[in-house]
Design an enzyme around this catalytic site. Structure first.
Site, PDB file in Angstrom:
ATOM      1  N   ASN A 187       0.874  -1.170   0.000  1.00 59.29           N
ATOM      2  CA  ASN A 187       0.000   0.000   0.000  1.00 59.29           C
ATOM      3  C   ASN A 187       0.912   1.221   0.000  1.00 59.29           C
ATOM      4  OD1 ASN A 187      -1.792   2.034   0.428  1.00 59.29           O
ATOM      5  ND2 ASN A 187      -2.504   1.321   2.439  1.00 59.29           N
ATOM      6  N   LYS A 242       0.146   4.195  -0.275  1.00 60.10           N
ATOM      7  CA  LYS A 242      -0.502   5.371   0.323  1.00 60.10           C
ATOM      8  C   LYS A 242      -0.276   6.593  -0.573  1.00 60.10           C
ATOM      9  CE  LYS A 242      -0.300   3.134   4.777  1.00 60.10           C
ATOM     10  NZ  LYS A 242      -0.247   3.216   6.233  1.00 60.10           N
ATOM     11  N   HIS A 285      -9.539   0.938   4.700  1.00 55.87           N
ATOM     12  CA  HIS A 285      -8.299   1.188   5.438  1.00 55.87           C
ATOM     13  C   HIS A 285      -8.599   2.130   6.600  1.00 55.87           C
ATOM     14  CE1 HIS A 285      -4.271   2.421   6.479  1.00 55.87           C
ATOM     15  NE2 HIS A 285      -3.843   1.354   5.817  1.00 55.87           N
ATOM     16  N   GLU A 290      -7.046   4.549   7.772  1.00 54.29           N
ATOM     17  CA  GLU A 290      -6.815   5.975   7.469  1.00 54.29           C
ATOM     18  C   GLU A 290      -8.027   6.570   6.758  1.00 54.29           C
ATOM     19  OE1 GLU A 290      -3.035   5.402   5.535  1.00 54.29           O
ATOM     20  OE2 GLU A 290      -2.167   4.857   7.467  1.00 54.29           O
ATOM     21  N   GLU A 328      -5.312  -4.957  10.401  1.00 50.70           N
ATOM     22  CA  GLU A 328      -4.295  -3.937  10.645  1.00 50.70           C
ATOM     23  C   GLU A 328      -4.592  -3.218  11.959  1.00 50.70           C
ATOM     24  OE1 GLU A 328      -2.279  -2.645   6.752  1.00 50.70           O
ATOM     25  OE2 GLU A 328      -4.061  -1.422   6.964  1.00 50.70           O
ATOM     26  N   GLY A 350       2.484   2.321  10.807  1.00 48.33           N
ATOM     27  CA  GLY A 350       3.429   3.429  10.672  1.00 48.33           C
ATOM     28  C   GLY A 350       4.114   3.822  11.969  1.00 48.33           C
ATOM     29  N   SER A 374       3.426  -2.040  10.391  1.00 45.28           N
ATOM     30  CA  SER A 374       4.876  -2.112  10.613  1.00 45.28           C
ATOM     31  C   SER A 374       5.460  -3.495  10.307  1.00 45.28           C
ATOM     32  CB  SER A 374       5.234  -1.662  12.028  1.00 45.28           C
ATOM     33  OG  SER A 374       4.823  -0.321  12.231  1.00 45.28           O
TER      34      SER A 374
HETATM   35  P1  13P Z   1       3.017   0.403   7.645  1.00 46.35           P
HETATM   36  O1  13P Z   1       3.532  -0.890   7.062  1.00 46.35           O
HETATM   37  O2  13P Z   1       3.737   1.614   7.125  1.00 46.35           O
HETATM   38  O3  13P Z   1       2.896   0.346   9.124  1.00 46.35           O
HETATM   39  O4  13P Z   1       1.515   0.578   7.064  1.00 46.35           O
HETATM   40  C1  13P Z   1       0.655  -0.475   7.194  1.00 46.35           C
HETATM   41  C2  13P Z   1      -0.562  -0.165   6.407  1.00 46.35           C
HETATM   42  O5  13P Z   1      -1.342   0.699   6.783  1.00 46.35           O
HETATM   43  C3  13P Z   1      -0.765  -0.881   5.150  1.00 46.35           C
HETATM   44  O6  13P Z   1      -2.037  -0.650   4.654  1.00 46.35           O
END
Ligand code: 13P
Length: 249
Positions: A9, A11, A94, A96, A166, A172, A212
């Protein structure tokens, strides 16, 4: 046998040129035959990344799609538009998007229906915030997310879904769920699928871990019996690290 999946992803990162370069690097590195590799790129990159990827193991995903089929929705990108680029997957729900863009279960149900109508495979995200984990109610919380959304699908449609667990507190942050925490939740999710759709369906559903996950910890996470791969944020932006994760089963 359920599929092993490693999905990146990206982002809101990379320009189109940087995205093409990254996709090309991943395309040339990946030799794994038994892993489905997905690149979740920004909308602006999808068409070019689809053209760049020639490796049969790799597909492309959007990170979202509109909750409406088409019309006067300025700035939205429909599931049909995503499908018309050659992308085969779409990441939905997601954390976010839930947190910053107000995506509710009702909105996600509209997106899921449109994605499925357009033959996109949804990678459906679920996961709890830190306060819920600290209260110890994470299993109920996550299963409730599923009950409000993908558990309302027909069994035929449900079988097309990939789930990504997740934990929000691990995204992150550099803080990963322990292998026990990941396995416990993935098993709870699989048990809930079995209760809803039967054990055969549950055994065939790929459940990915995200938060992560990186080149150092992927092997330990993927060794769990109910962890079928990963949804990778930061580490998917480096082709070398991403390929290590792809080879971590
Ligand atoms: P990270 O791997 O940067 O923690 O992000 C995970 C994520 O949100 C994947 O969709």
């Amino acid at each position: 046998m359920r599929k092993k999946v490693v999905a990146g992803n990206w982002k809101c990162n990379t320009t189109v040129a940087e995205g093409i370069a990254l996709a090309k690097e991943v395309n040339d590195k990946v030799t794994a035959q038994d892993v489905v590799v997905v690149l979740g790129t920004p909308f602006t990159h999808i068409t070019e990344v689809v053209k760049t990827v020639t490796n049969k193991a790799i597909s492309v995903a959007a990170q979202n799609c509109a909750a409406e089929a088409k019309g006067a929705f300025t700035g939205e990108v429909s599931a049909a538009m995503v499908a018309s680029t050659g992308a085969k997957y779409v990441i939905l729900g997601h954390s976010e998007r839930r947190e910053y863009y107000g995506e509710t279960s009702a909105i996600l149900n509209k997106k899921l229906a449109l994605a499925l109508e357009n033959n996109l495979t949804p990678i459906y995200c679920c996961g709890e915030a830190l306060a819920i984990r600290e209260a110890g109610t994470q299993n109920e919380y996550v299963i409730n997310q599923l009950k409000e959304t993908i558990f309302t699908l027909s069994v035929e449609d449900f079988k097309k879904i990939i789930i990504a667990y997740e934990p929000i507190w691990a995204i992150g942050t550099g803080k990963t769920a322990t292998t026990e925490q990941a396995q416990e939740m993935h098993k709870a999710i699989r048990d809930a699928i079995a209760a809803q759709f039967g054990n055969e369906v549950a055994q065939e559903t790929s459940i990915l871990y995200g938060g992560s996950c990186n080149a150092q910890n992927a092997q330990e996470l993927f060794a769990n019996p109910d962890v079928d791969g990963g949804l990778i944020g930061g580490a998917s932006l480096k082709a070398g690290d991403f390929n290590i994760i792809i080879n971590a089963f």
